[in-house]
Motif scaffolding. Structure first.
Motif, PDB file in Angstrom:
ATOM      1  N   SER A   1       0.862  -1.182   0.000  1.00 18.10           N
ATOM      2  CA  SER A   1       0.000   0.000   0.000  1.00 18.10           C
ATOM      3  C   SER A   1       0.895   1.227   0.000  1.00 18.10           C
ATOM      4  CB  SER A   1      -0.933   0.007   1.218  1.00 18.10           C
ATOM      5  OG  SER A   1      -0.216   0.358   2.374  1.00 18.10           O
ATOM      6  N   GLY A   2       0.297   2.353  -0.294  1.00 15.45           N
ATOM      7  CA  GLY A   2       1.063   3.593  -0.324  1.00 15.45           C
ATOM      8  C   GLY A   2       1.300   4.191   1.056  1.00 15.45           C
ATOM      9  N   MET A   3       0.615   3.643   2.040  1.00 10.29           N
ATOM     10  CA  MET A   3       0.717   4.189   3.392  1.00 10.29           C
ATOM     11  C   MET A   3       1.815   3.477   4.177  1.00 10.29           C
ATOM     12  SD  MET A   3      -1.573   6.512   3.417  1.00 10.29           S
ATOM     13  CE  MET A   3      -1.543   6.904   5.147  1.00 10.29           C
ATOM     14  N   PRO A   4       2.614   4.230   4.937  1.00  6.22           N
ATOM     15  CA  PRO A   4       3.622   3.586   5.791  1.00  6.22           C
ATOM     16  C   PRO A   4       2.947   2.765   6.880  1.00  6.22           C
ATOM     17  CG  PRO A   4       3.816   5.996   5.861  1.00  6.22           C
ATOM     18  CD  PRO A   4       2.639   5.665   5.009  1.00  6.22           C
ATOM     19  N   ARG A   5       3.605   1.702   7.280  1.00  6.70           N
ATOM     20  CA  ARG A   5       3.081   0.816   8.312  1.00  6.70           C
ATOM     21  C   ARG A   5       4.136   0.650   9.390  1.00  6.70           C
ATOM     22  NH1 ARG A   5      -0.659  -3.006   7.355  1.00  6.70           N
ATOM     23  NH2 ARG A   5       0.537  -4.428   8.637  1.00  6.70           N
ATOM     24  N   PRO A   6       3.729   0.471  10.645  1.00  2.99           N
ATOM     25  CA  PRO A   6       4.725   0.225  11.690  1.00  2.99           C
ATOM     26  C   PRO A   6       5.354  -1.164  11.563  1.00  2.99           C
ATOM     27  CG  PRO A   6       2.509   0.202  12.612  1.00  2.99           C
ATOM     28  CD  PRO A   6       2.382   0.613  11.175  1.00  2.99           C
ATOM     29  N   ILE A   7       4.592  -2.136  11.055  1.00  2.00           N
ATOM     30  CA  ILE A   7       5.080  -3.500  10.862  1.00  2.00           C
ATOM     31  C   ILE A   7       4.674  -3.936   9.457  1.00  2.00           C
ATOM     32  CG2 ILE A   7       4.770  -5.922  11.566  1.00  2.00           C
ATOM     33  CD1 ILE A   7       6.474  -4.462  13.527  1.00  2.00           C
ATOM     34  N   ASP A   8       5.617  -4.498   8.729  1.00  2.00           N
ATOM     35  CA  ASP A   8       5.367  -4.892   7.345  1.00  2.00           C
ATOM     36  C   ASP A   8       5.058  -6.374   7.181  1.00  2.00           C
ATOM     37  OD1 ASP A   8       5.995  -2.296   5.966  1.00  2.00           O
ATOM     38  OD2 ASP A   8       7.851  -2.601   7.083  1.00  2.00           O
TER      39      ASP A   8
ATOM     40  N   SER B   1      21.404  -4.234   4.951  1.00  2.00           N
ATOM     41  CA  SER B   1      21.582  -4.031   6.379  1.00  2.00           C
ATOM     42  C   SER B   1      20.423  -4.668   7.138  1.00  2.00           C
ATOM     43  CB  SER B   1      21.646  -2.537   6.681  1.00  2.00           C
ATOM     44  OG  SER B   1      21.778  -2.308   8.057  1.00  2.00           O
ATOM     45  N   VAL B   2      20.764  -5.376   8.217  1.00  2.00           N
ATOM     46  CA  VAL B   2      19.771  -6.052   9.041  1.00  2.00           C
ATOM     47  C   VAL B   2      20.051  -5.699  10.499  1.00  2.00           C
ATOM     48  CG1 VAL B   2      18.945  -8.305   9.822  1.00  2.00           C
ATOM     49  CG2 VAL B   2      19.521  -7.963   7.412  1.00  2.00           C
ATOM     50  N   THR B   3      19.007  -5.303  11.225  1.00  2.00           N
ATOM     51  CA  THR B   3      19.146  -5.006  12.645  1.00  2.00           C
ATOM     52  C   THR B   3      18.217  -5.926  13.429  1.00  2.00           C
ATOM     53  OG1 THR B   3      19.647  -2.690  12.174  1.00  2.00           O
ATOM     54  CG2 THR B   3      19.003  -3.223  14.417  1.00  2.00           C
ATOM     55  N   VAL B   4      18.788  -6.588  14.441  1.00  4.57           N
ATOM     56  CA  VAL B   4      18.019  -7.482  15.308  1.00  4.57           C
ATOM     57  C   VAL B   4      18.250  -7.096  16.759  1.00  4.57           C
ATOM     58  CG1 VAL B   4      18.065  -9.428  13.697  1.00  4.57           C
ATOM     59  CG2 VAL B   4      19.868  -9.204  15.419  1.00  4.57           C
ATOM     60  N   ASN B   5      17.443  -7.650  17.629  1.00  2.00           N
ATOM     61  CA  ASN B   5      17.600  -7.432  19.061  1.00  2.00           C
ATOM     62  C   ASN B   5      18.794  -8.249  19.542  1.00  2.00           C
ATOM     63  OD1 ASN B   5      17.470  -7.568  21.863  1.00  2.00           O
ATOM     64  ND2 ASN B   5      15.243  -7.491  21.889  1.00  2.00           N
ATOM     65  N   GLY B   6      19.829  -7.575  19.977  1.00  2.00           N
ATOM     66  CA  GLY B   6      21.052  -8.237  20.409  1.00  2.00           C
ATOM     67  C   GLY B   6      20.902  -9.062  21.666  1.00  2.00           C
TER      68      GLY B   6
ATOM     69  N   ALA C   1      11.447  -2.163  20.551  1.00  2.00           N
ATOM     70  CA  ALA C   1      10.986  -3.153  19.576  1.00  2.00           C
ATOM     71  C   ALA C   1      11.803  -4.437  19.706  1.00  2.00           C
ATOM     72  CB  ALA C   1      11.091  -2.569  18.176  1.00  2.00           C
ATOM     73  N   PRO C   2      11.660  -5.139  20.832  1.00  2.00           N
ATOM     74  CA  PRO C   2      12.507  -6.307  21.061  1.00  2.00           C
ATOM     75  C   PRO C   2      12.228  -7.482  20.133  1.00  2.00           C
ATOM     76  CG  PRO C   2      10.869  -6.143  22.776  1.00  2.00           C
ATOM     77  CD  PRO C   2      10.754  -4.900  21.939  1.00  2.00           C
ATOM     78  N   HIS C   3      11.036  -7.549  19.564  1.00  2.00           N
ATOM     79  CA  HIS C   3      10.684  -8.690  18.723  1.00  2.00           C
ATOM     80  C   HIS C   3      10.495  -8.284  17.267  1.00  2.00           C
ATOM     81  CE1 HIS C   3      10.391 -11.308  22.145  1.00  2.00           C
ATOM     82  NE2 HIS C   3       9.656 -10.402  22.760  1.00  2.00           N
ATOM     83  N   THR C   4      11.461  -7.508  16.751  1.00  2.00           N
ATOM     84  CA  THR C   4      11.402  -7.126  15.343  1.00  2.00           C
ATOM     85  C   THR C   4      12.764  -7.336  14.696  1.00  2.00           C
ATOM     86  OG1 THR C   4      11.963  -4.820  15.790  1.00  2.00           O
ATOM     87  CG2 THR C   4       9.609  -5.361  15.682  1.00  2.00           C
TER      88      THR C   4
ATOM     89  N   ARG D   1      12.836   0.703   4.006  1.00  2.00           N
ATOM     90  CA  ARG D   1      13.033  -0.019   5.265  1.00  2.00           C
ATOM     91  C   ARG D   1      11.786  -0.852   5.505  1.00  2.00           C
ATOM     92  NH1 ARG D   1      14.025   2.357  11.294  1.00  2.00           N
ATOM     93  NH2 ARG D   1      12.815   0.776  12.376  1.00  2.00           N
ATOM     94  N   TRP D   2      12.013  -2.082   5.965  1.00  2.00           N
ATOM     95  CA  TRP D   2      10.919  -2.970   6.290  1.00  2.00           C
ATOM     96  C   TRP D   2      11.148  -3.531   7.679  1.00  2.00           C
ATOM     97  CZ3 TRP D   2      13.246  -2.614   1.590  1.00  2.00           C
ATOM     98  CH2 TRP D   2      12.437  -2.147   0.555  1.00  2.00           C
ATOM     99  N   ASP D   3      10.106  -3.479   8.499  1.00  2.00           N
ATOM    100  CA  ASP D   3      10.161  -4.007   9.860  1.00  2.00           C
ATOM    101  C   ASP D   3       9.250  -5.229   9.927  1.00  2.00           C
ATOM    102  OD1 ASP D   3      10.703  -1.233  12.084  1.00  2.00           O
ATOM    103  OD2 ASP D   3      11.203  -1.353   9.971  1.00  2.00           O
ATOM    104  N   LEU D   4       9.811  -6.341  10.360  1.00  2.00           N
ATOM    105  CA  LEU D   4       9.030  -7.559  10.505  1.00  2.00           C
ATOM    106  C   LEU D   4       8.957  -7.949  11.975  1.00  2.00           C
ATOM    107  CD1 LEU D   4      10.487  -9.757   7.611  1.00  2.00           C
ATOM    108  CD2 LEU D   4       8.432  -8.320   7.578  1.00  2.00           C
ATOM    109  N   LEU D   5       7.773  -8.342  12.414  1.00  2.00           N
ATOM    110  CA  LEU D   5       7.609  -8.917  13.738  1.00  2.00           C
ATOM    111  C   LEU D   5       8.312 -10.272  13.726  1.00  2.00           C
ATOM    112  CD1 LEU D   5       6.080  -9.091  16.537  1.00  2.00           C
ATOM    113  CD2 LEU D   5       4.363 -10.398  15.272  1.00  2.00           C
ATOM    114  N   VAL D   6       9.099 -10.552  14.758  1.00  2.00           N
ATOM    115  CA  VAL D   6       9.743 -11.862  14.880  1.00  2.00           C
ATOM    116  C   VAL D   6       8.965 -12.658  15.919  1.00  2.00           C
ATOM    117  CG1 VAL D   6      11.829 -13.120  15.514  1.00  2.00           C
ATOM    118  CG2 VAL D   6      12.014 -10.971  14.251  1.00  2.00           C
ATOM    119  N   VAL D   7       8.337 -13.723  15.453  1.00  2.00           N
ATOM    120  CA  VAL D   7       7.639 -14.622  16.359  1.00  2.00           C
ATOM    121  C   VAL D   7       8.704 -15.541  16.957  1.00  2.00           C
ATOM    122  CG1 VAL D   7       5.895 -16.438  16.542  1.00  2.00           C
ATOM    123  CG2 VAL D   7       5.533 -14.505  14.975  1.00  2.00           C
ATOM    124  N   PRO D   8       8.817 -15.614  18.285  1.00  2.00           N
ATOM    125  CA  PRO D   8       9.865 -16.444  18.886  1.00  2.00           C
ATOM    126  C   PRO D   8       9.829 -17.886  18.357  1.00  2.00           C
ATOM    127  CG  PRO D   8       8.835 -15.082  20.552  1.00  2.00           C
ATOM    128  CD  PRO D   8       8.020 -14.918  19.297  1.00  2.00           C
ATOM    129  N   PRO D   9      11.000 -18.457  18.063  1.00  2.00           N
ATOM    130  CA  PRO D   9      11.063 -19.795  17.472  1.00  2.00           C
ATOM    131  C   PRO D   9      10.344 -20.875  18.265  1.00  2.00           C
ATOM    132  CG  PRO D   9      13.219 -18.774  17.452  1.00  2.00           C
ATOM    133  CD  PRO D   9      12.321 -17.874  18.229  1.00  2.00           C
TER     134      PRO D   9
END
Length: 135
Positions: free
Chosen positions: A23-30, A60-65, A92-95, A105-113
């Motif tokens: 969509s043309g609108m920005p989203r907090p989570i993609d 570039s990838v950024t994760v919760n260290g 944003a600990p789970h992104t 830039r794309w932000d994805l929710l990370v569902v814990p394994p």
């Protein structure tokens, strides 16, 4: 004459990811990604391979260290150098944040394994819901 059976190649596990509609609108989570472990070196190649081509080459990838296993500052994925960043921000600990120069830039929710499938599916569906569908 004998026929030798071809050894079966190990199959790649299905990428567990859902992306929000474009969509043309920005989203907090993609969208959402449900990795099988917190080993970034093992999980990142399949994630990047499953992303839409329109996102371009992720550089570039950024994760919760605090959650992901140690990884070098960069890695080679499909002959492309990807810089790895570890953030300790509690906002944003789970992104996972994916960057492509000039594309976005794309932000994805990370569902814990270790999340059970019954719990993971609704989380992924909610993260990938269209912006107008979110409550």
């Amino acid at each position: 004459m004998t026929t030798a059976l071809q050894p079966q190649l190990p199959s790649q596990p299905v990428l567990r990811m859902r992306l929000a509609p474009r969509s043309g609108m920005p989203r907090p989570i993609d969208g959402a990604w449900w990795p099988r472990s917190y080993d970034l070196l093992a999980e990142l190649p399949s994630l990047l391979a499953g992303l839409p081509r329109a996102w371009g080459q992720i550089t570039s990838v950024t994760v919760n260290g605090a959650v992901w296993s140690e990884a070098p500052g960069r890695m080679l994925v499909f002959n492309q150098v990807v810089r790895l960043h570890r953030a300790l921000a509690a906002s944003a600990p789970h992104t996972i944040v994916l960057l492509t120069p000039g594309r976005g830039r794309w932000d994805l929710l990370v569902v814990p394994p270790d999340t059970a499938e019954k719990a993971a599916e609704p989380l992924m569906a909610a993260a990938a819901a269209a912006a107008g569908d979110q409550g």
